[in-house]
Design an enzyme around this catalytic site. Sequence first.
Site, mmCIF file in Angstrom:
data_model
loop_
_atom_site.group_PDB
_atom_site.id
_atom_site.type_symbol
_atom_site.label_atom_id
_atom_site.label_comp_id
_atom_site.label_asym_id
_atom_site.label_seq_id
_atom_site.Cartn_x
_atom_site.Cartn_y
_atom_site.Cartn_z
ATOM 1 N N PRO A 9 1.941 -14.317 -2.906
ATOM 2 C CA PRO A 9 2.013 -15.747 -3.209
ATOM 3 C C PRO A 9 1.397 -16.140 -4.552
ATOM 4 C CG PRO A 9 0.393 -15.320 -1.479
ATOM 5 C CD PRO A 9 1.153 -14.042 -1.692
ATOM 6 N N ASN A 10 2.073 -17.045 -5.192
ATOM 7 C CA ASN A 10 1.651 -17.678 -6.454
ATOM 8 C C ASN A 10 1.812 -16.790 -7.688
ATOM 9 O OD1 ASN A 10 0.792 -20.141 -5.150
ATOM 10 N ND2 ASN A 10 -0.952 -18.978 -4.369
ATOM 11 N N ARG A 17 -0.510 -19.791 -14.696
ATOM 12 C CA ARG A 17 -1.495 -19.943 -13.622
ATOM 13 C C ARG A 17 -2.851 -19.427 -14.117
ATOM 14 N NH1 ARG A 17 -2.040 -15.963 -8.381
ATOM 15 N NH2 ARG A 17 -3.768 -17.082 -7.439
ATOM 16 N N TYR A 22 -5.902 -14.756 -15.180
ATOM 17 C CA TYR A 22 -4.772 -13.833 -14.976
ATOM 18 C C TYR A 22 -4.023 -13.485 -16.254
ATOM 19 C CZ TYR A 22 -5.680 -14.992 -10.120
ATOM 20 O OH TYR A 22 -6.293 -15.150 -8.900
ATOM 21 N N ASN A 73 0.807 -6.126 -4.824
ATOM 22 C CA ASN A 73 -0.235 -7.109 -5.100
ATOM 23 C C ASN A 73 -0.108 -8.173 -4.006
ATOM 24 O OD1 ASN A 73 -1.980 -9.076 -5.919
ATOM 25 N ND2 ASN A 73 -1.382 -9.015 -8.077
ATOM 26 N N ALA A 76 -3.361 -13.655 -2.424
ATOM 27 C CA ALA A 76 -4.356 -14.219 -1.495
ATOM 28 C C ALA A 76 -4.303 -13.570 -0.111
ATOM 29 C CB ALA A 76 -4.146 -15.726 -1.374
ATOM 30 N N HIS A 79 -6.905 -10.996 1.346
ATOM 31 C CA HIS A 79 -8.188 -11.348 1.967
ATOM 32 C C HIS A 79 -8.038 -11.878 3.388
ATOM 33 C CE1 HIS A 79 -9.105 -10.851 -2.214
ATOM 34 N NE2 HIS A 79 -8.390 -11.914 -2.547
ATOM 35 N N ASP A 86 -1.152 -3.964 8.874
ATOM 36 C CA ASP A 86 -0.407 -3.259 9.922
ATOM 37 C C ASP A 86 0.969 -2.821 9.422
ATOM 38 O OD1 ASP A 86 -2.518 -3.622 11.623
ATOM 39 O OD2 ASP A 86 -1.547 -5.142 12.872
ATOM 40 N N GLU A 97 -2.557 -0.637 -3.833
ATOM 41 C CA GLU A 97 -2.867 -2.067 -3.976
ATOM 42 C C GLU A 97 -3.242 -2.365 -5.431
ATOM 43 O OE1 GLU A 97 -5.065 -3.915 -0.833
ATOM 44 O OE2 GLU A 97 -6.344 -4.997 -2.249
ATOM 45 N N HIS A 99 -4.418 -5.467 -8.351
ATOM 46 C CA HIS A 99 -4.842 -6.823 -8.709
ATOM 47 C C HIS A 99 -4.974 -6.923 -10.218
ATOM 48 C CE1 HIS A 99 -5.586 -7.774 -4.547
ATOM 49 N NE2 HIS A 99 -6.198 -6.605 -4.437
ATOM 50 N N LEU A 100 -4.538 -8.054 -10.752
ATOM 51 C CA LEU A 100 -4.717 -8.307 -12.184
ATOM 52 C C LEU A 100 -6.193 -8.505 -12.503
ATOM 53 C CD1 LEU A 100 -1.806 -10.757 -12.068
ATOM 54 C CD2 LEU A 100 -1.854 -8.959 -13.798
ATOM 55 N N SER A 101 -6.828 -9.340 -11.707
ATOM 56 C CA SER A 101 -8.262 -9.602 -11.885
ATOM 57 C C SER A 101 -9.047 -8.575 -11.072
ATOM 58 C CB SER A 101 -8.581 -11.020 -11.401
ATOM 59 O OG SER A 101 -8.407 -11.101 -9.982
ATOM 60 N N ARG A 106 -15.513 -11.686 -8.407
ATOM 61 C CA ARG A 106 -15.191 -13.111 -8.309
ATOM 62 C C ARG A 106 -15.869 -13.731 -7.080
ATOM 63 N NH1 ARG A 106 -8.935 -13.777 -8.985
ATOM 64 N NH2 ARG A 106 -9.580 -15.973 -9.115
ATOM 65 N N ARG A 110 -13.250 -13.315 -1.993
ATOM 66 C CA ARG A 110 -12.291 -12.332 -2.501
ATOM 67 C C ARG A 110 -12.822 -10.906 -2.414
ATOM 68 N NH1 ARG A 110 -8.444 -15.580 -5.166
ATOM 69 N NH2 ARG A 110 -9.423 -17.470 -5.966
HETATM 70 C C1 DQA Z 1 -5.011 -11.384 -7.227
HETATM 71 C C2 DQA Z 1 -6.437 -11.645 -6.747
HETATM 72 C C3 DQA Z 1 -6.425 -12.480 -5.475
HETATM 73 O O1 DQA Z 1 -7.766 -12.741 -5.050
HETATM 74 C C4 DQA Z 1 -5.742 -13.816 -5.727
HETATM 75 O O2 DQA Z 1 -5.656 -14.553 -4.523
HETATM 76 C C5 DQA Z 1 -4.420 -13.683 -6.369
HETATM 77 C C6 DQA Z 1 -4.228 -12.681 -7.420
HETATM 78 C C7 DQA Z 1 -4.976 -10.640 -8.573
HETATM 79 O O3 DQA Z 1 -3.936 -10.069 -8.904
HETATM 80 O O4 DQA Z 1 -5.976 -10.623 -9.301
HETATM 81 O O5 DQA Z 1 -3.491 -14.444 -6.105
HETATM 82 O O6 DQA Z 1 -4.348 -10.569 -6.266
#
Ligand code: DQA
Length: 156
Positions: A9-10, A17, A22, A73, A76, A79, A86, A97, A99-101, A106, A110
Site C-alpha cells: 500500500p501507498n 510521498r 522515500y 515490499n 505498512a 507491521h 502465512d 523482504e 524496504h526503501l527506508s 524509525r 515500524r
Molecule cells: C516501507 C516502510 C514501511 O514502514 C512503510 O509503512 C512503507 C514503506 C519502506 O519501503 O521503507 O509504506 O515499507
Amino acid sequence: MRILVLNGPNLQLLGRREPNVYGRATLEDIRRMLEARARELGVSLAFVQSNCEGELVTAIGASADRYDGLILNPAAYTHTSVALHDAIRAAGVPCVEVHLSNPAAREPFRHRSLTAAACIGTVAGFGPDSYRLALDGLVARLRPAGRPARRRRPRG
Ligand code: DQA
C-alpha cells in the site's frame, strides 16, 4: 528464472510521498532500474502493486507454480499482517523482504516485521537500491555461482 516483485500500500505514490523519507524515484523508475538489472542477470520479472492486503495474499498464493522467487515490499502490512506471513510460508517460494527506508531507525511501531520471519532475508535502508540488492541476493541464492554440477548416479 522468473521473479515476482510485489509492492504494498501507498507505494504507487512513490516520488511524491514523503520524499525526505522515500526519495524522489517513482515505482516506475524502480521497475525500469530492476528490469535493466534483471536483463543483465538473465532473469525475467513481473510486477504487482496493490493497496489491498487480500490481493497481495492472492498473488503470493498463486506464485507457487509460476515463479522461482519473490521480492516483497509489504509497506505498512509489514507491521500488521499475519495473512502475508502465512501466504509466504504457504507458497513456499523464496521471498526477500525489501524496504526503501530503514524501519528499525524509525518510529517504534515500524520496528517489528511480521513478514520477515517468513522470508529468506531482508534488505532495508538503501532506497531503490534495496530492490536491486534483493534481486542480486535472491538470484545468487537460487542460482549459486560455481555450484557444482549434479553428480550422476553410478550405473548398475
Ligand atoms: C516501507 C516502510 C514501511 O514502514 C512503510 O509503512 C512503507 C514503506 C519502506 O519501503 O521503507 O509504506 O515499507
